[in-house]
Design a protein around this motif. Structure first.
Motif: not given
Length: 504
Positions: A2, A31, A388, A417, A420, A427, A433, A482
């Motif tokens: 990320n 995603l 997400i 979700t 990750p 993600t 999340l 996930c």
């Protein structure tokens, strides 16, 4: 994984423009599959066929693309940043002669998206020249890279894909196919790979079978030998008039040469864990993934969602394009009419000039426009494939209400979700999340919907296995990390061990 969001929102970063934060939020509210790979063996215009295949796989990566070709003596490769059609003009394709080719279209994950890390990557090694294109993400690359560098390996890129080539070069096995099998047995994580030497094509999948990879064949004309095709998705075969033969099996290495097709297995004991999100979102609905049509799975997801979470309403509306097939299934099962209440602008790329951040929801309105004539005065069920971060869902709900809908009920065709992915999917971290940090009731309030429901995990795996055999797969043969946080491997967050690495 990320890095972009960390750059924008991490500690000590000041002065970041609102538009940049907004763009990062939009990027990580879906995603993203990280790559598509393609290979052609025995065709006089192999590079052009590879280009057509990559065009069909463009949805799997839009940052860079590359093609390498071989004529038995020489290997040429051309890579560039941007879309496949922007890079490979007729003039460029003429610079890629040969009867073999491999190709790649890419998003970046753990590193940057620089041209340095565009694929295929070609390395002249002690085993000869090898070009590789890789879909996935290795999770033990830090230790492997360190060991290889101690043994004298010099890396040309920061991509984890090059580690595989260096492992091949340092293998002590006697034949090339055995060297490749030996190297693949040493890495852990997700990899669907195509490789090319000056006269052979190789294709392989990791033992878990995380990412898809299929083999097809184009029949030779007038007694000529057949052309062999490998691709991340079978939709690439359709454009080439190639017939799907089978999937490359988990833990299998396939070699195609002038002697025909050879197959060896470097692992037969690992439990299969194929990414179920390929059926939820990543793959095109006209592809056959893990031996099953994606369209069939998504239609059943919508039907099962209607059985699990029916609500009285006047209209079923998909969030285009990813929610369309599930919405059709939901409407068919529930008896509620389906219509395109949101129209997508397909000519908006990943980035565009935005007004100041205070102009709320502008990015979503650039991409989607509500049909007031359909939505006004209606109780609407919105169908999407996932939530997400929740920011985009909230903007869409607001948009539908502003168009006159009296109720907005959100239905999601997969479970929440909560973790990750470390297997080749871009993600956010767990803290970003929304389902990992809030209850369904809290998410519903955040996105400003009248109700919210997700498809159950049992309902999802049922939807992806119901009916025709799925190459023998059972519900337990999918990776659902996930949704559960239960990872098939002892994963390692590569940012902690090798910040400069770039995945595929």
């Amino acid at each position: 994984m990320n890095n972009e969001l960390a750059r924008l929102e991490g500690e000590g970063v000041e002065g970041v423009q609102g538009n940049e934060i907004h763009e990062a939020e939009e990027h990580f509210d879906k995603l993203r599959e990280e790559c598509g790979v393609m290979a052609i063996y025995n065709h006089h215009d192999a590079a052009r066929l590879t280009y057509w295949g990559l065009y069909s796989l463009q949805h799997r990566g839009q940052e860079s693309a590359g093609i390498a070709s071989a004529d038995g003596q020489n290997v040429n490769d051309i890579k560039g940043m941007g879309l496949v059609s922007e890079i490979f003009t007729d003039d460029v394709l003429q610079k890629l002669p040969g009867h073999m080719a491999i190709g790649h279209t890419r998003y970046s994950t753990t590193g940057d998206s620089a041209l340095l890390n565009a694929q295929p990557i070609s390395v002249e090694s002690t085993k000869g020249l090898i070009a590789i294109a890789h879909n996935g993400n290795l999770v033990n690359l830090g230790n492997s890279r360190e060991r290889l560098e101690r043994d004298g390996a010099v890396f040309q890129t920061t991509s984890d894909s090059e580690i595989i080539i260096q492992l091949i070069a340092h293998s002590t096995r006697s034949t090339l196919i055995d060297c490749i099998a030996d190297s693949l047995s040493q890495v852990e994580g997700a990899f669907s790979i195509v490789m090319m030497t000056r006269n052979r094509i190789f294709a392989a999948r990791d033992p878990h079978g995380f990412r898809p990879l299929s083999m097809g064949r184009i029949a030779g004309v007038d007694g000529a030998p057949d052309t062999f095709v490998f691709a991340s998705e079978t939709c690439a075969f359709d454009l080439l008039h190639a017939k799907y033969e089978r999937d490359v099996k988990p833990g299998e290495l396939v070699m195609v040469s002038e002697d025909g097709v050879t197959s060896v297995f470097f692992d037969t004991h690992t439990r299969q864990a194929s990414c179920i999100f390929e059926h939820v979102y990543f793959a095109r609905p006209d592809s056959r993934i893990y031996g099953r049509w994606v369209q069939k799975s998504r239609d059943e997801m919508g039907r099962q969602l209607a059985r699990e979470s029916h609500v009285d309403a006047d209209l079923v509306v998909p969030v285009p394009d990813s929610g369309v097939t599930a919405a059709l299934g939901y409407a068919a099962e529930s008896g509620i009419p389906f219509n395109f209440g949101l129209i997508r602008n397909h000519y908006v790329g990943r980035t565009f000039i935005q007004p100041e951040q205070r102009v709320r929801d502008f990015g979503v309105r650039m991409k989607l426009n509500p049909m007031r004539s359909l939505l006004e005065g209606k109780r609407v069920i919105l169908i999407d494939d996932s939530i997400i971060r929740g920011t985009t869902s909230r903007k869409i709900v607001r948009m539908v209400r502003a168009a006159g809908a009296t109720e907005v009920h959100m239905r999601i065709s997969c479970p929440p979700t909560v973790s990750p992915c470390f297997y080749g999917v871009d993600t956010p971290s767990k803290k970003d999340l929304i389902a990992a940090n809030q209850s369904i009731e809290e998410i519903c309030k955040f996105i400003e919907a009248d109700s919210l429901a997700y498809l159950s995990l049992v309902g999802l795996t049922h939807s992806c296995t119901k009916g025709e055999p799925l190459n023998g797969l059972e519900p337990g043969d999918f990776c659902t990390a996930c949704y559960t946080g239960d990872y098939p491997t002892d994963w390692v967050d590569v940012r902690e061990i090798l910040p400069a690495t770039a995945s595929v």
